[in-house]
Design an enzyme around this catalytic site. Structure first.
Site, mmCIF file in Angstrom:
data_model
loop_
_atom_site.group_PDB
_atom_site.id
_atom_site.type_symbol
_atom_site.label_atom_id
_atom_site.label_comp_id
_atom_site.label_asym_id
_atom_site.label_seq_id
_atom_site.Cartn_x
_atom_site.Cartn_y
_atom_site.Cartn_z
ATOM 1 C CD1 TRP A 100 -57.077 -10.937 37.711
ATOM 2 C CD2 TRP A 100 -59.273 -11.078 37.314
ATOM 3 N NE1 TRP A 100 -57.652 -9.705 37.981
ATOM 4 C CE2 TRP A 100 -58.976 -9.762 37.747
ATOM 5 C CE3 TRP A 100 -60.598 -11.401 37.000
ATOM 6 C CZ2 TRP A 100 -59.967 -8.778 37.885
ATOM 7 C CZ3 TRP A 100 -61.582 -10.430 37.135
ATOM 8 C CH2 TRP A 100 -61.256 -9.136 37.572
ATOM 9 C CG ASP A 167 -56.697 -14.006 31.622
ATOM 10 O OD1 ASP A 167 -56.439 -13.047 30.872
ATOM 11 O OD2 ASP A 167 -57.395 -13.898 32.647
ATOM 12 C CE LYS A 191 -56.122 -5.214 33.045
ATOM 13 N NZ LYS A 191 -56.556 -4.712 34.330
#
Lengths: 354, 354
Positions: A100, A167, A191
């Site tokens: 990511w 993030d 999540k």
């Protein structure tokens, strides 16, 4: 009997939240209309999104501290480019801790120069680099707090006087941190917060003054802040379920409560990984994530037997990501301790039978 | 008794779709897991999104004709900038028929020169301009097929040899057109397709060759086409409900069937607006939308009485948009004919009592 859902995301959500969400699809607010067929500007929905925005700040201990919470669309992947579009004027610094981060770096390069202060790519991202400094002359520093694919997690964050952008898609609301050190936090909902389809952005209002170019409305943090996260029709259902999940967390006792539970779950599983000679952890011990535990089976001949056993025990979602292999057990907020115990029991049983 | 829901969007959805969606939130695919807590890359969800993409093309008669359907995030508002980011190299031509066209024009100006070929702003967008030509030397021509706020609808589209891009957010799947004339069609889901949170893009593959600059991944049509609309986690629930709604439409008999129903509903209401001396239509008769009918009450003293009467008749969502005033009855695909009859009955009753 519900499955023990270790999915890496979209992932397990609290059962009572799912029940409420299911009801709202046929009758929301006792108004004989579905949540998804009313105007997003109607009073009942405005109340939902405002409550969600407030709860998000409350859980991060950022309420009334100069921050705004937004429910945007497009996932963390859109934040990769939005952060750079808004704030990357000349150069920015990035820490590369996995897939990511690498993607965030790729998107940002379109808007300016990038300094990769450190990377753990040399060891397939199995550790968090620690020996680096953040330059003082960059527009911002960007990092990824938890690396879902590898199972590593930043335990500390660098002290810096440049804006800190993070993030937190896969560990937000899972642990206490001094969130006031961050200038912008973003997290895809799927999540610890809710279903896929909305992305939480928590932004320090001061940061808006640093927007460095003309930005299209939908990509402008300023526009979204000014319009209270309702510049256009939001992802109504995803925002609603996120609000319910944040409210569920508050009812439990908030982030401090869930952090304790998350530590217990992680300890239970990692202790077994370390104790049981059949298994081996993949990443550096000090960088292990409390959210995603990655491990391998030492003797690959036992793999198919193990796979049958955990499937029989009603466990789902522990196959490792294709770029790492092995197993990955994701233990997000809504996963009960007894689900981790069920997995540990299977690991012990394999040892006995092997 | 369910309300007669004339909401302009998010709007009424088929009851059986809502029921199925509600069930999927607690148990999807008989797998003892919720739709929103499984991986978007799991087989059951891939089947959902692929079926949705296929049904969208099928309804537009574009299956196997060189088009791709995508379920993106961010609403039509994101398409305003994406179309320009990808395809506006030098200049583009826009038809201005209202608020949404105006917004599309504003976002596109960041990327190149714009020619407004015609505008109906002179009469508060109460008609569709017809006397204009599309220049041959522009990158594309952009128009809005239905103007939700004003209640106007394009009945014909210009013949042109430049790419034709159309925002069909509020009338897609409501009528038959030769969709193969269009190079890119986009539509926020929350009218005839599903809940807010996803945006349908139907793009002719040839058009991808015209991408004129380096575009961030999440804004690149090429990236989304190459990754089969799964570049990142899609808005799972909104995609699922859209698929169910497209399937419901297919079961009814498709766009040709619903077009007939929509014509009947529109005729019933417009005939009453024209017949009843207490009411007056707002827009040019030949440009009236079959989706959104706007009208005023001639004697404003009767307004509060009318408002009480339709509320009592279990009708909701017919207040006009603040920029137009009066009333707006939105009659999307899922609105039954009897709901329109209920409104017409109230209009007649007001006439008798007045």
């Amino acid at each position: 009997m519900k499955k023990h859902n270790f999915s890496a995301g979209p992932c397990i959500l609290p059962e009572e939240v799912l029940k409420q969400a299911s009801e709202a699809i046929v009758n929301f607010n006792n108004d004989d209309l579905s949540l998804i067929e009313i105007s997003h500007r109607s009073a009942p929905f405005v109340e939902v999104i405002e409550k969600g925005r407030r709860l998000a700040l409350e859980h991060l201990n950022l309420l009334n501290k100069g921050y705004k919470a937004l429910f945007l669309q497009g996932g963390a992947s859109t934040q990769f480019l939005m952060t750079a579009y808004n704030f990357l004027s000349k150069k920015a610094a990035y820490l590369n801790t996995g897939t990511w981060s690498t993607k965030a770096i790729k998107e940002a390069r379109l808007f300016g120069d990038l300094i990769e202060v450190a990377s753990s790519k040399d060891k397939n991202f199995t550790y968090i680099p620690k020996e680096y400094t953040v330059p003082n002359d960059v527009d911002f520093f960007h990092c990824t707090s938890n690396n879902t694919i590898y199972g590593t997690q930043m335990k500390t964050f660098p002290e810096t006087n440049v804006p800190l952008i993070c993030d937190m898609s896969s560990d937000i609301f899972s642990r206490q941190l001094d969130f006031s050190k961050f200038d912008l936090i973003y997290a895809g909902a799927q999540k610890n917060m809710g279903p896929a389809g909305t992305t939480l952005v928590v932004i320090k209002e001061d940061l808006l003054e640093r927007i460095c170019r003309e930005v299209p409305s939908m990509l402008s943090y300023k526009v979204h802040v000014e319009r209270d996260s309702m510049f256009n029709t939001p992802s109504v259902f995803a925002v609603y379920v996120s609000m319910l999940t944040l409210d569920w967390l508050k009812g439990l006792g908030g982030v401090s409560f869930i952090e304790d539970v998350n530590k217990k779950k992680a300890k239970l599983l990692y202790d077994e990984i370390d104790r049981n000679p059949l298994f081996k952890g993949i990443v550096s011990k000090e960088d292990r994530s409390t959210m995603n535990a990655t491990f391998t089976i030492v003797n690959e001949d036992l793999q198919s037997r193990f796979d049958s056993m955990w499937k029989e025990a009603n466990i789902s979602g522990i196959n490792g990501h294709r770029s790492v292999g092995g197993y990955r057990a994701s233990m997000y907020n809504a996963l009960p301790l007894y689900s981790v115990q069920a997995l540990v029991d299977v690991m012990k049983e394999l040892e006995r039978k092997a």
